[in-house]
Design an enzyme around this catalytic site. Structure first.
Site, PDB file in Angstrom:
ATOM      1  N   LYS A   1       0.808  -1.219   0.000  1.00  0.00           N
ATOM      2  CA  LYS A   1       0.000   0.000   0.000  1.00  0.00           C
ATOM      3  C   LYS A   1       0.841   1.268   0.000  1.00  0.00           C
ATOM      4  CE  LYS A   1      -4.244  -1.808   2.005  1.00  0.00           C
ATOM      5  NZ  LYS A   1      -5.216  -1.693   3.081  1.00  0.00           N
TER       6      LYS A   1
ATOM      7  N   LYS B   1     -12.598  -4.759  -0.860  1.00  0.00           N
ATOM      8  CA  LYS B   1     -13.579  -3.677  -0.708  1.00  0.00           C
ATOM      9  C   LYS B   1     -13.104  -2.398  -1.350  1.00  0.00           C
ATOM     10  CE  LYS B   1     -13.911  -4.671   4.141  1.00  0.00           C
ATOM     11  NZ  LYS B   1     -12.481  -4.581   4.439  1.00  0.00           N
TER      12      LYS B   1
ATOM     13  N   LYS C   1      -6.670 -10.345  -5.076  1.00  0.00           N
ATOM     14  CA  LYS C   1      -7.793 -10.780  -4.231  1.00  0.00           C
ATOM     15  C   LYS C   1      -8.963  -9.811  -4.380  1.00  0.00           C
ATOM     16  CE  LYS C   1      -7.000  -8.315   0.053  1.00  0.00           C
ATOM     17  NZ  LYS C   1      -7.150  -8.273   1.487  1.00  0.00           N
TER      18      LYS C   1
HETATM   19  P1  TYM Z   1     -10.498  -6.847   6.176  1.00  0.00           P
HETATM   20  O1  TYM Z   1     -11.573  -5.867   6.456  1.00  0.00           O
HETATM   21  O2  TYM Z   1      -9.562  -6.532   5.065  1.00  0.00           O
HETATM   22  O3  TYM Z   1     -11.144  -8.239   5.886  1.00  0.00           O
HETATM   23  C1  TYM Z   1     -12.062  -8.858   6.797  1.00  0.00           C
HETATM   24  C2  TYM Z   1     -11.908 -10.354   6.704  1.00  0.00           C
HETATM   25  O4  TYM Z   1     -12.177 -10.804   5.381  1.00  0.00           O
HETATM   26  C3  TYM Z   1     -11.075 -11.570   4.896  1.00  0.00           C
HETATM   27  N1  TYM Z   1     -10.973 -11.302   3.458  1.00  0.00           N
HETATM   28  C4  TYM Z   1     -11.044 -12.247   2.525  1.00  0.00           C
HETATM   29  N2  TYM Z   1     -11.219 -13.575   2.608  1.00  0.00           N
HETATM   30  C5  TYM Z   1     -11.261 -14.251   1.449  1.00  0.00           C
HETATM   31  N3  TYM Z   1     -11.122 -13.676   0.236  1.00  0.00           N
HETATM   32  C6  TYM Z   1     -10.949 -12.350   0.106  1.00  0.00           C
HETATM   33  N4  TYM Z   1     -10.853 -11.809  -1.096  1.00  0.00           N
HETATM   34  C7  TYM Z   1     -10.905 -11.566   1.283  1.00  0.00           C
HETATM   35  N5  TYM Z   1     -10.742 -10.249   1.520  1.00  0.00           N
HETATM   36  C8  TYM Z   1     -10.777 -10.112   2.845  1.00  0.00           C
HETATM   37  C9  TYM Z   1      -9.867 -11.060   5.671  1.00  0.00           C
HETATM   38  O5  TYM Z   1      -8.820 -11.992   5.731  1.00  0.00           O
HETATM   39  C10 TYM Z   1     -10.469 -10.814   7.038  1.00  0.00           C
HETATM   40  O6  TYM Z   1     -10.527 -12.026   7.781  1.00  0.00           O
HETATM   41  N6  TYM Z   1      -7.017  -5.889   9.595  1.00  0.00           N
HETATM   42  C11 TYM Z   1      -8.233  -6.654   9.361  1.00  0.00           C
HETATM   43  C12 TYM Z   1      -9.278  -6.399  10.380  1.00  0.00           C
HETATM   44  C13 TYM Z   1      -8.780  -6.487  11.769  1.00  0.00           C
HETATM   45  C14 TYM Z   1      -8.566  -7.671  12.517  1.00  0.00           C
HETATM   46  C15 TYM Z   1      -8.109  -7.241  13.769  1.00  0.00           C
HETATM   47  C16 TYM Z   1      -8.706  -8.997  12.223  1.00  0.00           C
HETATM   48  C17 TYM Z   1      -8.479  -5.464  12.550  1.00  0.00           C
HETATM   49  N7  TYM Z   1      -8.068  -5.905  13.765  1.00  0.00           N
HETATM   50  C18 TYM Z   1      -7.816  -8.137  14.753  1.00  0.00           C
HETATM   51  C19 TYM Z   1      -8.388  -9.917  13.217  1.00  0.00           C
HETATM   52  C20 TYM Z   1      -7.961  -9.478  14.467  1.00  0.00           C
HETATM   53  C21 TYM Z   1      -8.796  -6.269   8.013  1.00  0.00           C
HETATM   54  O7  TYM Z   1      -8.534  -5.191   7.489  1.00  0.00           O
HETATM   55  O8  TYM Z   1      -9.668  -7.156   7.488  1.00  0.00           O
END
Ligand code: TYM
Length: 321
Positions: free
Chosen positions: A108, A192, A189
């Site tokens: 990023k 959002k 991937k």
């Molecule tokens: P985020 O918002 O990017 O994604 C949320 C969850 O969705 C999963 N994910 C996917 N799984 C399969 N295919 C995809 N294309 C895909 N895109 C996203 C992500 O792996 C995630 O499980 N930093 C994290 C949020 C967070 C968090 C935490 C997670 C903040 N603090 C503490 C665990 C523990 C995030 O941005 O997820």
């Protein structure tokens, strides 16, 4: 055992989030589990405050509609004071190199100017999310594994240097749906925050739009479906999505379809049906601001009370107060 996981309101919830994360949170949830909207994480790149607030509300509605029990969810910024304090403690436990090594940061930040410092330190805030609540398991997709490893390293270091406070967390990855790829560009991937929305199915998209996006998914010059992720990534992605929706093996699903068009129709039907209750449930909740507010306040009070003793112990052990 305590599971904890989060989703960042950096855009509308997409199919990868749902299949890779939310859906599992709803079915696997134990009494102690916690799920949250990580709105503080959505400020690490240029953002619009009003839009962020709206997206956080939308995600809360989607989480509830997914079937995750409401007493297990909260919004991260409602714990901003606790998390801010613990992030500082953990930043004093982490090295600059550890943060700079994070793949997501490199991806990023590369080639950009005006990169926010928070983009670098964000995995430390994520470690604070995890460690404040004493989580032992962190269900995430492949993309978040490295961040959970950092949380683990920091917990180990803090406990070894200052005293035992933190539970050692472990990332748990789903067997299916771990990585849903962009329909228009299967080399990346589904995300959002992708600018070009053609290859991203959003959970709240109308069924017609979901179908159109899937029918236009990029495949290859072949005609007969086969599951070959290495050489036919677009087709494999569709089969993976169908497998995640149906609980069946992608190779078997390939054999049951004689053409790409027929397979895409089946995938579209399956995705629309899987998303239907979530879309309808979330729409009803979004029309009821008082109900969303009630869930949010109750969740914040519980999560805050739960983490308080760990924060106090960590501050005391590191020499504060
Ligand atoms: P985020 O918002 O990017 O994604 C949320 C969850 O969705 C999963 N994910 C996917 N799984 C399969 N295919 C995809 N294309 C895909 N895109 C996203 C992500 O792996 C995630 O499980 N930093 C994290 C949020 C967070 C968090 C935490 C997670 C903040 N603090 C503490 C665990 C523990 C995030 O941005 O997820």
């Amino acid at each position: 055992m305590t599971r904890l996981s989060g989703i960042t309101p950096s855009g509308h919830v997409q199919l990868g989030n749902y299949l890779g994360a939310l859906r599992r949170w709803a079915v696997e949830g134990g009494e102690q589990d916690l799920y949250f909207i990580s709105d503080l994480h959505a400020m690490t790149t240029t953002h619009n405050p009003g839009k962020l607030r709206a997206l956080a509300g939308e995600q809360l509605a989607v989480l509830i509609a997914t079937g995750i029990p409401e007493e297990r969810m909260f919004v991260q910024s409602d714990l901003a004071r606790e998390l801010g304090a613990l992030t500082w403690v953990l930043e004093c436990t982490a090295s600059y190199g550890e943060a700079a090594r994070m793949i997501q940061f490199k991806e990023k930040a590369e080639g950009r100017s005006g990169v926010r410092l928070s983009l670098l330190t964000y995995p430390v805030l994520m470690a604070a999310d995890i460690l404040l609540q004493g989580a032992s398991e962190v269900p995430v997709g492949e993309d978040q594994r490295q961040h959970v490893e950092l949380a683990r390293a920091l917990a180990r270091r803090f406990n070894g240097t200052y005293g035992e406070v933190f539970t050692m967390p472990e990332a748990v990855l789903p067997k299916v749906g771990a990585r849903v790829r962009d329909l228009a560009d299967p080399t990346r991937k589904m995300s959002k925050s992708t600018q070009d929305k053609a290859g991203v199915v959003f959970v709240l998209d109308e069924p017609d739009l979901v179908r159109r996006k899937i029918m236009r998914a990029v495949t290859d010059a072949g005609r007969t479906p086969a599951y070959e992720p290495g050489t036919r990534p677009g087709l494999a992605n569709l089969l993976d999505i169908l497998a995640a929706c149906t609980g069946r093996a992608p190779a078997d699903l390939a054999e049951e379809h004689s053409s790409y068009g027929a397979l895409k129709e089946t995938v579209a039907d399956a995705v629309i049906e899987v998303l239907r209750p979530v879309r309808e449930g979330a729409a009803a909740l979004l029309a009821d601001a008082a109900e969303l507010d009630r869930v949010r306040k109750a969740g914040a009070a519980r999560a805050s009370a739960r983490g308080e003793h760990r924060l106090q112990s960590a501050l005391r052990l590191i020499g504060a107060g």
